[in-house]
Design a protein around this motif. Structure first.
Motif, PDB file in Angstrom:
ATOM      1  N   MET A   1       0.819  -1.195   0.000  1.00 29.29           N
ATOM      2  CA  MET A   1       0.000   0.000   0.000  1.00 29.29           C
ATOM      3  C   MET A   1       0.868   1.267   0.000  1.00 29.29           C
ATOM      4  O   MET A   1       0.537   2.222  -0.662  1.00 29.29           O
ATOM      5  CB  MET A   1      -0.932  -0.020   1.191  1.00 29.29           C
ATOM      6  N   PHE A   2       1.986   1.265   0.757  1.00 30.25           N
ATOM      7  CA  PHE A   2       2.904   2.406   0.794  1.00 30.25           C
ATOM      8  C   PHE A   2       4.283   1.869   0.452  1.00 30.25           C
ATOM      9  O   PHE A   2       4.773   0.969   1.104  1.00 30.25           O
ATOM     10  CB  PHE A   2       2.942   3.045   2.180  1.00 30.25           C
ATOM     11  N   ARG A   3       4.889   2.444  -0.562  1.00 29.21           N
ATOM     12  CA  ARG A   3       6.213   1.973  -0.950  1.00 29.21           C
ATOM     13  C   ARG A   3       7.113   3.152  -1.276  1.00 29.21           C
ATOM     14  O   ARG A   3       6.642   4.238  -1.649  1.00 29.21           O
ATOM     15  CB  ARG A   3       6.113   1.041  -2.150  1.00 29.21           C
ATOM     16  N   ASN A   4       8.402   2.940  -1.099  1.00 25.39           N
ATOM     17  CA  ASN A   4       9.361   3.966  -1.481  1.00 25.39           C
ATOM     18  C   ASN A   4       9.344   4.134  -2.990  1.00 25.39           C
ATOM     19  O   ASN A   4       9.262   3.146  -3.727  1.00 25.39           O
ATOM     20  CB  ASN A   4      10.762   3.602  -1.015  1.00 25.39           C
ATOM     21  N   ALA A   5       9.428   5.369  -3.430  1.00 25.97           N
ATOM     22  CA  ALA A   5       9.465   5.646  -4.860  1.00 25.97           C
ATOM     23  C   ALA A   5      10.750   5.093  -5.451  1.00 25.97           C
ATOM     24  O   ALA A   5      11.778   4.992  -4.769  1.00 25.97           O
ATOM     25  CB  ALA A   5       9.370   7.144  -5.107  1.00 25.97           C
ATOM     26  N   GLU A   6      10.671   4.756  -6.729  1.00 24.42           N
ATOM     27  CA  GLU A   6      11.816   4.262  -7.482  1.00 24.42           C
ATOM     28  C   GLU A   6      11.998   5.157  -8.703  1.00 24.42           C
ATOM     29  O   GLU A   6      11.102   5.931  -9.053  1.00 24.42           O
ATOM     30  CB  GLU A   6      11.557   2.820  -7.930  1.00 24.42           C
ATOM     31  N   GLU A   7      13.143   5.033  -9.367  1.00 24.20           N
ATOM     32  CA  GLU A   7      13.418   5.838 -10.565  1.00 24.20           C
ATOM     33  C   GLU A   7      12.271   5.781 -11.570  1.00 24.20           C
ATOM     34  O   GLU A   7      11.929   6.781 -12.184  1.00 24.20           O
ATOM     35  CB  GLU A   7      14.708   5.382 -11.244  1.00 24.20           C
ATOM     36  N   LYS A   8      11.670   4.612 -11.709  1.00 26.10           N
ATOM     37  CA  LYS A   8      10.580   4.433 -12.678  1.00 26.10           C
ATOM     38  C   LYS A   8       9.351   5.277 -12.342  1.00 26.10           C
ATOM     39  O   LYS A   8       8.454   5.427 -13.162  1.00 26.10           O
ATOM     40  CB  LYS A   8      10.183   2.963 -12.769  1.00 26.10           C
ATOM     41  N   ASP A   9       9.295   5.843 -11.134  1.00 23.70           N
ATOM     42  CA  ASP A   9       8.131   6.608 -10.678  1.00 23.70           C
ATOM     43  C   ASP A   9       8.226   8.101 -10.962  1.00 23.70           C
ATOM     44  O   ASP A   9       7.361   8.863 -10.540  1.00 23.70           O
ATOM     45  CB  ASP A   9       7.928   6.406  -9.172  1.00 23.70           C
ATOM     46  N   PHE A  10       9.254   8.523 -11.692  1.00 14.99           N
ATOM     47  CA  PHE A  10       9.443   9.958 -11.904  1.00 14.99           C
ATOM     48  C   PHE A  10       8.208  10.623 -12.511  1.00 14.99           C
ATOM     49  O   PHE A  10       7.690  11.606 -11.970  1.00 14.99           O
ATOM     50  CB  PHE A  10      10.675  10.235 -12.776  1.00 14.99           C
ATOM     51  N   ALA A  11       7.712  10.110 -13.621  1.00 19.70           N
ATOM     52  CA  ALA A  11       6.552  10.730 -14.287  1.00 19.70           C
ATOM     53  C   ALA A  11       5.321  10.691 -13.380  1.00 19.70           C
ATOM     54  O   ALA A  11       4.561  11.668 -13.312  1.00 19.70           O
ATOM     55  CB  ALA A  11       6.268  10.049 -15.623  1.00 19.70           C
ATOM     56  N   LEU A  12       5.134   9.586 -12.680  1.00 12.65           N
ATOM     57  CA  LEU A  12       3.997   9.469 -11.757  1.00 12.65           C
ATOM     58  C   LEU A  12       4.102  10.510 -10.651  1.00 12.65           C
ATOM     59  O   LEU A  12       3.134  11.217 -10.353  1.00 12.65           O
ATOM     60  CB  LEU A  12       3.937   8.060 -11.166  1.00 12.65           C
ATOM     61  N   TYR A  13       5.289  10.617 -10.035  1.00 10.41           N
ATOM     62  CA  TYR A  13       5.462  11.615  -8.976  1.00 10.41           C
ATOM     63  C   TYR A  13       5.193  13.020  -9.505  1.00 10.41           C
ATOM     64  O   TYR A  13       4.508  13.818  -8.856  1.00 10.41           O
ATOM     65  CB  TYR A  13       6.864  11.542  -8.365  1.00 10.41           C
ATOM     66  N   MET A  14       5.726  13.354 -10.677  1.00 16.06           N
ATOM     67  CA  MET A  14       5.520  14.687 -11.233  1.00 16.06           C
ATOM     68  C   MET A  14       4.024  14.952 -11.458  1.00 16.06           C
ATOM     69  O   MET A  14       3.534  16.055 -11.177  1.00 16.06           O
ATOM     70  CB  MET A  14       6.310  14.859 -12.529  1.00 16.06           C
ATOM     71  N   GLU A  15       3.303  13.956 -11.926  1.00 12.66           N
ATOM     72  CA  GLU A  15       1.857  14.097 -12.128  1.00 12.66           C
ATOM     73  C   GLU A  15       1.138  14.327 -10.797  1.00 12.66           C
ATOM     74  O   GLU A  15       0.304  15.239 -10.671  1.00 12.66           O
ATOM     75  CB  GLU A  15       1.328  12.827 -12.797  1.00 12.66           C
ATOM     76  N   LEU A  16       1.454  13.525  -9.797  1.00 14.35           N
ATOM     77  CA  LEU A  16       0.812  13.655  -8.490  1.00 14.35           C
ATOM     78  C   LEU A  16       1.163  14.987  -7.829  1.00 14.35           C
ATOM     79  O   LEU A  16       0.284  15.655  -7.262  1.00 14.35           O
ATOM     80  CB  LEU A  16       1.224  12.492  -7.581  1.00 14.35           C
ATOM     81  N   ALA A  17       2.426  15.387  -7.916  1.00 10.89           N
ATOM     82  CA  ALA A  17       2.849  16.644  -7.300  1.00 10.89           C
ATOM     83  C   ALA A  17       2.187  17.835  -7.987  1.00 10.89           C
ATOM     84  O   ALA A  17       1.794  18.804  -7.334  1.00 10.89           O
ATOM     85  CB  ALA A  17       4.372  16.762  -7.336  1.00 10.89           C
ATOM     86  N   GLN A  18       2.047  17.767  -9.305  1.00  8.81           N
ATOM     87  CA  GLN A  18       1.340  18.837 -10.025  1.00  8.81           C
ATOM     88  C   GLN A  18      -0.119  18.919  -9.548  1.00  8.81           C
ATOM     89  O   GLN A  18      -0.647  20.019  -9.337  1.00  8.81           O
ATOM     90  CB  GLN A  18       1.397  18.606 -11.540  1.00  8.81           C
ATOM     91  N   GLU A  19      -0.762  17.770  -9.389  1.00  7.89           N
ATOM     92  CA  GLU A  19      -2.143  17.761  -8.879  1.00  7.89           C
ATOM     93  C   GLU A  19      -2.199  18.426  -7.505  1.00  7.89           C
ATOM     94  O   GLU A  19      -3.062  19.265  -7.239  1.00  7.89           O
ATOM     95  CB  GLU A  19      -2.667  16.325  -8.773  1.00  7.89           C
ATOM     96  N   PHE A  20      -1.279  18.021  -6.626  1.00  6.78           N
ATOM     97  CA  PHE A  20      -1.252  18.560  -5.271  1.00  6.78           C
ATOM     98  C   PHE A  20      -1.036  20.068  -5.274  1.00  6.78           C
ATOM     99  O   PHE A  20      -1.778  20.819  -4.635  1.00  6.78           O
ATOM    100  CB  PHE A  20      -0.148  17.862  -4.468  1.00  6.78           C
ATOM    101  N   TYR A  21      -0.028  20.522  -6.018  1.00  4.38           N
ATOM    102  CA  TYR A  21       0.324  21.943  -5.997  1.00  4.38           C
ATOM    103  C   TYR A  21      -0.620  22.826  -6.803  1.00  4.38           C
ATOM    104  O   TYR A  21      -0.492  24.045  -6.781  1.00  4.38           O
ATOM    105  CB  TYR A  21       1.777  22.153  -6.420  1.00  4.38           C
ATOM    106  N   HIS A  22      -1.565  22.230  -7.469  1.00  2.00           N
ATOM    107  CA  HIS A  22      -2.606  23.005  -8.144  1.00  2.00           C
ATOM    108  C   HIS A  22      -3.975  22.723  -7.526  1.00  2.00           C
ATOM    109  O   HIS A  22      -5.001  22.859  -8.174  1.00  2.00           O
ATOM    110  CB  HIS A  22      -2.596  22.718  -9.655  1.00  2.00           C
TER     111      HIS A  22
END
Length: 142
Positions: A1-22
């Motif tokens: 359910m909760f996992r440390n991010a990996e290199e492959k998660d870059f695009a996903l993190y950027m998408e989620l962070a954009q959602e959060f910051y907007h």
């Protein structure tokens, strides 16, 4: 359910962070470069930050960023919950409660700290229910 991010998660993190910051949960957006810097630091080392991906049934439900430090004021380690974002479809189902409980279990000797916009009433209610109390001072930054 909760996992440390990996290199492959870059695009996903950027998408989620954009959602959060907007979203109304924050006062203002930040430059995408700051998000990228955050991701790169999380991939480099977990000394300063830990980036977690929150998942439900294999689907990205959100993310969290934890920062660790030590507070002379409390004489104990501090775990800052810098960002906790849960996508709207996953809110109200206990994911935030489970995540914060997992942080308490992982860092049992640390005080947990976070910031929240007062207008984010859902998050405020969650934090109060979990025993967080507001601090009565103003922070400054340069």
């Amino acid at each position: 359910m909760f996992r440390n991010a990996e290199e492959k998660d870059f695009a996903l993190y950027m998408e989620l962070a954009q959602e959060f910051y907007h979203s109304p949960a924050v006062m203002h957006p930040i430059p995408a470069q700051y998000m990228e810097n955050t991701f790169r630091e999380a991939m480099r080392s977990d000394v300063y930050i830990i980036l977690r991906i929150l998942e439900v049934d294999g689907e990205a439900a959100g993310y969290a960023i934890l920062s660790r430090s030590f507070s002379p004021e409390s004489g104990s380690p501090i775990c800052w919950i810098e960002e906790l974002y849960i996508r709207k479809a996953y809110r109200g189902h206990g994911l935030g409660t489970k995540f914060l409980s997992s942080v308490r279990e992982e860092f049992p000797s640390a005080r947990l700290r976070l910031e929240v916009e007062p207008e984010n009433t859902g998050a405020v209610a969650l934090y109060k229910r979990l025993g967080f109390t507001p601090l009565e001072y103003v922070s400054y930054v340069v």
